[in-house]
Design a protein around this motif. Structure first.
Motif, PDB file in Angstrom:
ATOM      1  N   PHE A 159       3.134   6.488  11.197  1.00  0.00           N
ATOM      2  CA  PHE A 159       4.044   5.966  10.179  1.00  0.00           C
ATOM      3  C   PHE A 159       3.224   5.388   9.036  1.00  0.00           C
ATOM      4  N   ILE A 160       3.361   5.982   7.846  1.00  0.00           N
ATOM      5  CA  ILE A 160       2.611   5.501   6.684  1.00  0.00           C
ATOM      6  C   ILE A 160       3.409   4.375   6.047  1.00  0.00           C
ATOM      7  N   ARG A 161       2.976   3.163   6.282  1.00  0.00           N
ATOM      8  CA  ARG A 161       3.766   1.991   5.893  1.00  0.00           C
ATOM      9  C   ARG A 161       3.870   1.829   4.388  1.00  0.00           C
ATOM     10  N   ASP A 162       2.757   2.045   3.680  1.00  0.00           N
ATOM     11  CA  ASP A 162       2.755   1.921   2.225  1.00  0.00           C
ATOM     12  C   ASP A 162       1.497   2.566   1.683  1.00  0.00           C
ATOM     13  N   TYR A 163       1.459   2.746   0.386  1.00  0.00           N
ATOM     14  CA  TYR A 163       0.256   3.283  -0.265  1.00  0.00           C
ATOM     15  C   TYR A 163       0.111   2.676  -1.661  1.00  0.00           C
ATOM     16  N   HIS A 164       0.444   1.410  -1.774  1.00  0.00           N
ATOM     17  CA  HIS A 164       0.502   0.736  -3.077  1.00  0.00           C
ATOM     18  C   HIS A 164      -0.847   0.658  -3.786  1.00  0.00           C
ATOM     19  N   ASP A 165      -1.943   0.685  -3.010  1.00  0.00           N
ATOM     20  CA  ASP A 165      -3.275   0.578  -3.612  1.00  0.00           C
ATOM     21  C   ASP A 165      -4.107   1.841  -3.396  1.00  0.00           C
ATOM     22  N   ASN A 166      -3.441   2.931  -2.989  1.00  0.00           N
ATOM     23  CA  ASN A 166      -4.144   4.183  -2.766  1.00  0.00           C
ATOM     24  C   ASN A 166      -4.704   4.718  -4.077  1.00  0.00           C
ATOM     25  N   HIS A 167      -5.956   5.144  -4.060  1.00  0.00           N
ATOM     26  CA  HIS A 167      -6.603   5.577  -5.303  1.00  0.00           C
ATOM     27  C   HIS A 167      -5.893   6.782  -5.919  1.00  0.00           C
ATOM     28  N   GLY A 168      -5.475   7.725  -5.083  1.00  0.00           N
ATOM     29  CA  GLY A 168      -4.788   8.903  -5.608  1.00  0.00           C
ATOM     30  C   GLY A 168      -3.485   8.542  -6.291  1.00  0.00           C
ATOM     31  N   TYR A 169      -2.779   7.563  -5.736  1.00  0.00           N
ATOM     32  CA  TYR A 169      -1.523   7.092  -6.324  1.00  0.00           C
ATOM     33  C   TYR A 169      -1.779   6.418  -7.669  1.00  0.00           C
ATOM     34  N   GLU A 202      10.912 -12.397   0.216  1.00  0.00           N
ATOM     35  CA  GLU A 202       9.493 -12.691   0.026  1.00  0.00           C
ATOM     36  C   GLU A 202       9.129 -13.998   0.717  1.00  0.00           C
ATOM     37  N   ASP A 203       9.996 -14.987   0.608  1.00  0.00           N
ATOM     38  CA  ASP A 203       9.745 -16.278   1.242  1.00  0.00           C
ATOM     39  C   ASP A 203       9.641 -16.141   2.760  1.00  0.00           C
ATOM     40  N   GLN A 204      10.312 -15.114   3.305  1.00  0.00           N
ATOM     41  CA  GLN A 204      10.303 -14.893   4.748  1.00  0.00           C
ATOM     42  C   GLN A 204       9.182 -13.957   5.199  1.00  0.00           C
ATOM     43  N   GLY A 205       8.320 -13.547   4.251  1.00  0.00           N
ATOM     44  CA  GLY A 205       7.142 -12.774   4.634  1.00  0.00           C
ATOM     45  C   GLY A 205       7.074 -11.351   4.134  1.00  0.00           C
ATOM     46  N   ASP A 206       8.086 -10.864   3.417  1.00  0.00           N
ATOM     47  CA  ASP A 206       8.035  -9.505   2.887  1.00  0.00           C
ATOM     48  C   ASP A 206       6.924  -9.425   1.836  1.00  0.00           C
ATOM     49  N   PRO A 207       5.952  -8.496   1.992  1.00  0.00           N
ATOM     50  CA  PRO A 207       4.818  -8.428   1.060  1.00  0.00           C
ATOM     51  C   PRO A 207       5.103  -7.615  -0.196  1.00  0.00           C
ATOM     52  N   TYR A 208       6.340  -7.177  -0.392  1.00  0.00           N
ATOM     53  CA  TYR A 208       6.664  -6.251  -1.473  1.00  0.00           C
ATOM     54  C   TYR A 208       6.204  -6.763  -2.839  1.00  0.00           C
ATOM     55  N   GLY A 209       6.554  -7.976  -3.186  1.00  0.00           N
ATOM     56  CA  GLY A 209       6.196  -8.507  -4.501  1.00  0.00           C
ATOM     57  C   GLY A 209       4.696  -8.532  -4.715  1.00  0.00           C
ATOM     58  N   GLN A 210       3.951  -8.963  -3.699  1.00  0.00           N
ATOM     59  CA  GLN A 210       2.501  -9.000  -3.799  1.00  0.00           C
ATOM     60  C   GLN A 210       1.934  -7.598  -4.007  1.00  0.00           C
ATOM     61  N   GLN A 211       2.497  -6.628  -3.295  1.00  0.00           N
ATOM     62  CA  GLN A 211       2.003  -5.262  -3.433  1.00  0.00           C
ATOM     63  C   GLN A 211       2.334  -4.685  -4.805  1.00  0.00           C
ATOM     64  N   CYS A 212       3.483  -5.038  -5.359  1.00  0.00           N
ATOM     65  CA  CYS A 212       3.820  -4.591  -6.718  1.00  0.00           C
ATOM     66  C   CYS A 212       2.804  -5.121  -7.723  1.00  0.00           C
ATOM     67  N   HIS A 213       2.493  -6.391  -7.616  1.00  0.00           N
ATOM     68  CA  HIS A 213       1.521  -6.982  -8.541  1.00  0.00           C
ATOM     69  C   HIS A 213       0.141  -6.347  -8.356  1.00  0.00           C
ATOM     70  N   ARG A 214      -0.212  -6.009  -7.126  1.00  0.00           N
ATOM     71  CA  ARG A 214      -1.506  -5.368  -6.883  1.00  0.00           C
ATOM     72  C   ARG A 214      -1.543  -3.986  -7.512  1.00  0.00           C
ATOM     73  N   THR A 215      -0.447  -3.233  -7.378  1.00  0.00           N
ATOM     74  CA  THR A 215      -0.372  -1.925  -8.031  1.00  0.00           C
ATOM     75  C   THR A 215      -0.562  -2.068  -9.528  1.00  0.00           C
ATOM     76  N   SER A 216       0.120  -3.039 -10.126  1.00  0.00           N
ATOM     77  CA  SER A 216       0.013  -3.255 -11.575  1.00  0.00           C
ATOM     78  C   SER A 216      -1.421  -3.566 -11.980  1.00  0.00           C
ATOM     79  N   GLU A 217      -2.062  -4.435 -11.216  1.00  0.00           N
ATOM     80  CA  GLU A 217      -3.438  -4.815 -11.533  1.00  0.00           C
ATOM     81  C   GLU A 217      -4.372  -3.607 -11.470  1.00  0.00           C
ATOM     82  N   LEU A 218      -4.222  -2.791 -10.444  1.00  0.00           N
ATOM     83  CA  LEU A 218      -5.084  -1.622 -10.284  1.00  0.00           C
ATOM     84  C   LEU A 218      -4.833  -0.589 -11.383  1.00  0.00           C
ATOM     85  N   LEU A 219      -3.556  -0.399 -11.741  1.00  0.00           N
ATOM     86  CA  LEU A 219      -3.244   0.554 -12.801  1.00  0.00           C
ATOM     87  C   LEU A 219      -3.777   0.066 -14.139  1.00  0.00           C
TER      88      LEU A 219
END
Length: 322
Positions: A159-169, A202-219
């Motif tokens: 199961f591929i959970r996410d690929y928010h910081d994948n170089h190809g993406y 997010e307050d309950q532990g969902d990492p979605y927001g953090q991963q969005c910001h990481r994608t933005s930073e990498l892009l």
């Protein structure tokens, strides 16, 4: 072992009609991963208020973006399925690719039955959500787990959970931005709009927001942008509780007053163009920006069946095989 790929996206109504939209929304909004309110409280609101009044309005929005071939999300998803299958074949890899939707048809079960009929006994599940959220990727896993309860012989699976910081993406996103700038000219600001989730998640532990910001930073780093040349926002909120901020529509209405009147907008969380990109971002939010004094607004399409996007999918799949 024979391996197959299960691509999964959210889903879409079968037609831009109130009846079809109501059927789709009923299934979508019944998912406890999407709306986690107690059922005794939520079901009367959903069936008594939201579905009767919201379905006709949403149907009109779907009609405004509907393609001759059908729903944009479905048409593009089928193209992605075909393109990935062809790319795997061209690489000499015998691996069937099936498409399933979390809500509507083809369902995840329909896709699994296709793979099982093809003799697959190992499945690579690729939810087309670059950033993980409990309301998207976890929902896919829930459905898969329910299906596996009925199987006597469980397949091996990854199961591929996410690929928010994948170089190809990130590379594919950067390539699409550069193509837009080459056609329209580089803008003052690149706004990255992601689908929102309740702040409570997010307050309950969902990492979605953090991963969005990481994608933005990498892009931004890939494009060589300075901090003032890009911004992250969140769209598509629903209900009255607080969602991740800043809100895209509020930012759109404010940018011209800050002297920013020429922008490009991209939606990195969407792997295929759909209602939320073609209507909400490309049309509705453009109006907010232009009415506030904006001068140039360019929506950069989702990665869709772009070859770089399909190549990234193949790389993800092959990595899981290895």
């Amino acid at each position: 072992m024979k391996t197959g790929v299960l691509l999964v996206n959210l889903g879409t109504p079968t037609a831009p009609t109130a009846k079809a939209v109501r059927t789709f929304l009923a299934q979508f909004l019944h998912d406890k991963r999407v709306v986690d309110l107690p059922r005794m409280l939520w079901c009367p609101i959903l069936h008594g208020v939201i579905l009767p009044f919201r379905s006709p309005k949403v149907a009109k929005l779907y009609a405004s973006v509907w393609w001759e071939e059908g729903s944009p999300l479905m048409v593009i998803s089928r193209r992605q399925q075909a393109a990935l299958s062809q790319m795997l074949q061209d690489a000499g890899i015998d691996m069937p690719v099936a498409l399933g939707m979390s809500y509507g048809e083809p369902s995840i079960n329909t896709a699994w039955q296709e793979l099982k009929a093809a003799g697959v006994d190992r499945v690579i599940i690729l939810p087309l959500y670059p950033q993980y959220s409990v309301s998207t990727s976890a929902s896919v896993f829930d459905t898969w787990a329910r299906l596996m309860k009925k199987e006597r012989r469980l397949p091996a699976f990854r199961f591929i959970r996410d690929y928010h910081d994948n170089h190809g993406y990130i590379h594919a996103l950067a390539e699409s931005v550069r193509a837009s700038w080459q056609e329209h000219g580089k803008t003052e600001l690149l706004l990255l709009s992601y689908h929102g989730i309740p702040k409570r998640f997010e307050d309950q532990g969902d990492p979605y927001g953090q991963q969005c910001h990481r994608t933005s930073e990498l892009l931004a780093a890939e494009l060589g942008l300075a901090p003032h040349q890009w911004r992250t926002t969140f769209q598509s909120r629903f209900g009255r509780e607080e969602w991740l901020q800043p809100y895209t529509d509020a930012v759109m209405a404010k940018l011209p007053s800050e002297g920013i009147k020429n922008i490009s907008v991209i939606c990195p969380a969407f792997s295929a163009d759909c209602l939320e990109t073609l209507e909400e971002i490309s049309s509705e939010n453009k109006e907010y920006f232009m009415e506030a004094g904006g001068e140039q607004y360019h929506y950069i399409p989702a990665l869709n069946d772009n070859p770089a996007h399909i190549r990234m999918m193949m790389d993800l799949v092959c990595r899981e095989i290895a």
